[in-house]
Design a protein around this motif. Structure first.
Motif, short mmCIF file in Angstrom:
data_model
loop_
_atom_site.label_atom_id
_atom_site.label_comp_id
_atom_site.label_asym_id
_atom_site.label_seq_id
_atom_site.Cartn_x
_atom_site.Cartn_y
_atom_site.Cartn_z
N ALA A 88 20.15 -14.13 33.40
CA ALA A 88 20.74 -14.26 34.73
C ALA A 88 19.75 -14.88 35.71
N LYS A 89 18.49 -14.47 35.61
CA LYS A 89 17.46 -15.04 36.49
C LYS A 89 17.24 -16.51 36.21
N ALA A 90 17.21 -16.85 34.88
CA ALA A 90 17.03 -18.25 34.50
C ALA A 90 18.20 -19.10 34.97
N GLU A 91 19.42 -18.59 34.82
CA GLU A 91 20.61 -19.32 35.26
C GLU A 91 20.59 -19.52 36.77
N ALA A 92 20.19 -18.48 37.50
CA ALA A 92 20.12 -18.59 38.96
C ALA A 92 19.08 -19.61 39.38
N GLU A 93 17.93 -19.62 38.68
CA GLU A 93 16.89 -20.58 38.99
C GLU A 93 17.34 -22.00 38.66
N ALA A 94 18.03 -22.14 37.51
CA ALA A 94 18.54 -23.47 37.14
C ALA A 94 19.55 -23.97 38.16
N LEU A 95 20.41 -23.05 38.63
CA LEU A 95 21.39 -23.43 39.65
C LEU A 95 20.69 -23.83 40.95
N ARG A 96 19.65 -23.09 41.31
CA ARG A 96 18.91 -23.42 42.53
C ARG A 96 18.25 -24.79 42.42
N LEU A 97 17.63 -25.03 41.26
CA LEU A 97 16.97 -26.32 41.05
C LEU A 97 17.98 -27.46 41.04
N ALA A 98 19.17 -27.20 40.45
CA ALA A 98 20.22 -28.22 40.44
C ALA A 98 20.69 -28.53 41.86
N GLU A 99 20.81 -27.49 42.67
CA GLU A 99 21.23 -27.70 44.06
C GLU A 99 20.16 -28.47 44.84
N VAL A 100 18.89 -28.14 44.58
CA VAL A 100 17.80 -28.85 45.24
C VAL A 100 17.81 -30.32 44.83
N ALA A 101 17.99 -30.56 43.50
CA ALA A 101 18.02 -31.94 43.00
C ALA A 101 19.20 -32.71 43.59
N LYS A 102 20.36 -32.04 43.67
CA LYS A 102 21.55 -32.69 44.23
C LYS A 102 21.33 -33.03 45.70
N LYS A 103 20.75 -32.08 46.43
CA LYS A 103 20.48 -32.32 47.85
C LYS A 103 19.53 -33.48 48.03
N LYS A 104 18.48 -33.52 47.18
CA LYS A 104 17.52 -34.61 47.26
C LYS A 104 18.18 -35.95 46.93
N ALA A 105 19.02 -35.94 45.86
CA ALA A 105 19.72 -37.17 45.48
C ALA A 105 20.65 -37.63 46.59
N ASP A 106 21.36 -36.68 47.21
CA ASP A 106 22.27 -37.03 48.31
C ASP A 106 21.48 -37.62 49.48
N GLU A 107 20.33 -37.01 49.78
CA GLU A 107 19.51 -37.51 50.88
C GLU A 107 18.98 -38.91 50.57
N GLU A 108 18.59 -39.12 49.30
CA GLU A 108 18.09 -40.44 48.91
C GLU A 108 19.19 -41.49 48.99
N ARG A 109 20.41 -41.11 48.53
CA ARG A 109 21.53 -42.05 48.62
C ARG A 109 21.85 -42.37 50.07
N ALA A 110 21.85 -41.32 50.91
CA ALA A 110 22.13 -41.54 52.34
C ALA A 110 21.07 -42.43 52.96
N ALA A 111 19.81 -42.22 52.56
CA ALA A 111 18.72 -43.05 53.10
C ALA A 111 18.89 -44.50 52.66
#
Length: 259
Positions: A88-111
């Motif tokens: 459960a901890k690993a899944e939560a961390e993976a989800l957090r990292l995926a959200e961080v990566a998505k946010k970064k990708a969205d910010e890069e696309r917007a930039a």
């Protein structure tokens, strides 16, 4: 002859009864997770050798085995719980990292989108020379009887017939066709509200109402109209018609074009 027991005295329990009670106690202790490890004092008091009481020994051994199994089961359950928690901890961390990566990708696309829009905005606001690699062969306001007004209303760029002519900036074509003394000519209303004119063309590549961008080819230079040889006549104006001319060199330089 009959025998009687004295009042108030009790006969000691037989070996069989004692053993039965001890086995029952051991079973109870084993069921509750308590392991019996010693013999009953009542059994020890008989003075009989313990190795003859094989039933009790077997019950103690069974109790030990049951305790071991219970402990192993508890350990397995704890390990399973810990593994579940770790997953459960690993899944939560993976989800957090995926959200961080998505946010970064969205910010890069917007930039990138913002950068592309800014680059396009700059491009559309950029001005270029109407003929690449050319030079001014006749200056603005030069005097001559060749012109009806007595002076040159634009500048001439040296250009052989068939040389590519470009829109100097973004705008909309308001005239494209024969222009009398100008021969084949094009007039463009620029996005900043000024007008530019291109004369003596051998061919025209745009139509009225068409939008153009900086550097876009709009015609080929030529020798049409009132001219002594092939070149491009270029004017900058405050309005679409003849007589509203302004200094085209100053106009181009004000928009960053070296002339």
């Amino acid at each position: 002859m009959a025998f009687t027991r004295a009042t108030g005295k009790h006969r000691r329990a037989t070996r069989t009864a004692r053993t039965t009670r001890n086995l029952a106690g051991v079973a109870t202790l084993a069921a509750s997770g308590v392991v019996a490890s010693v013999a009953s004092p009542a059994l020890a008091a008989t003075g009989e050798a313990a190795h003859h009481d094989t039933g009790l020994q077997q019950a103690v051994v069974m109790g030990d085995e049951l305790a071991v199994r219970i402990e192993a089961q508890a350990d397995a359950q704890q390990a399973a719980a810990e593994a579940t928690a770790a997953r459960a901890k690993a899944e939560a961390e993976a989800l957090r990292l995926a959200e961080v990566a998505k946010k970064k990708a969205d910010e890069e696309r917007a930039a990138k989108v913002r950068a592309a829009r800014e680059a396009e905005r700059k491009r559309l606001n950029t001005f270029v020379a109407p003929v690449t690699g050319s030079y001014v062969s006749t200056a603005y306001k030069a005097s001559s009887g060749l012109w009806s007004s007595g002076s040159h209303t634009g500048i001439d760029f040296h250009a052989a017939s068939g040389t590519s002519v470009h829109a100097v900036g973004s705008g909309t074509v308001v005239e494209a066709g024969w222009g009398g003394a100008y021969g084949n000519n094009i007039v463009i209303k620029m996005n900043d509200g000024t007008y530019t004119q291109y004369g003596h063309l051998s061919s025209i590549g745009v139509t009225v109402g068409q939008t153009v961008t900086p550097g876009q080819q709009i015609a080929l230079s030529g020798n049409t109209g009132n001219t002594t040889g092939p070149h491009l006549h270029f004017e900058a104006r405050t309005g679409p018609d003849y007589g509203s001319d302004i200094d085209p060199v100053a106009y181009l330089r004000a928009h960053g074009v070296t002339v």
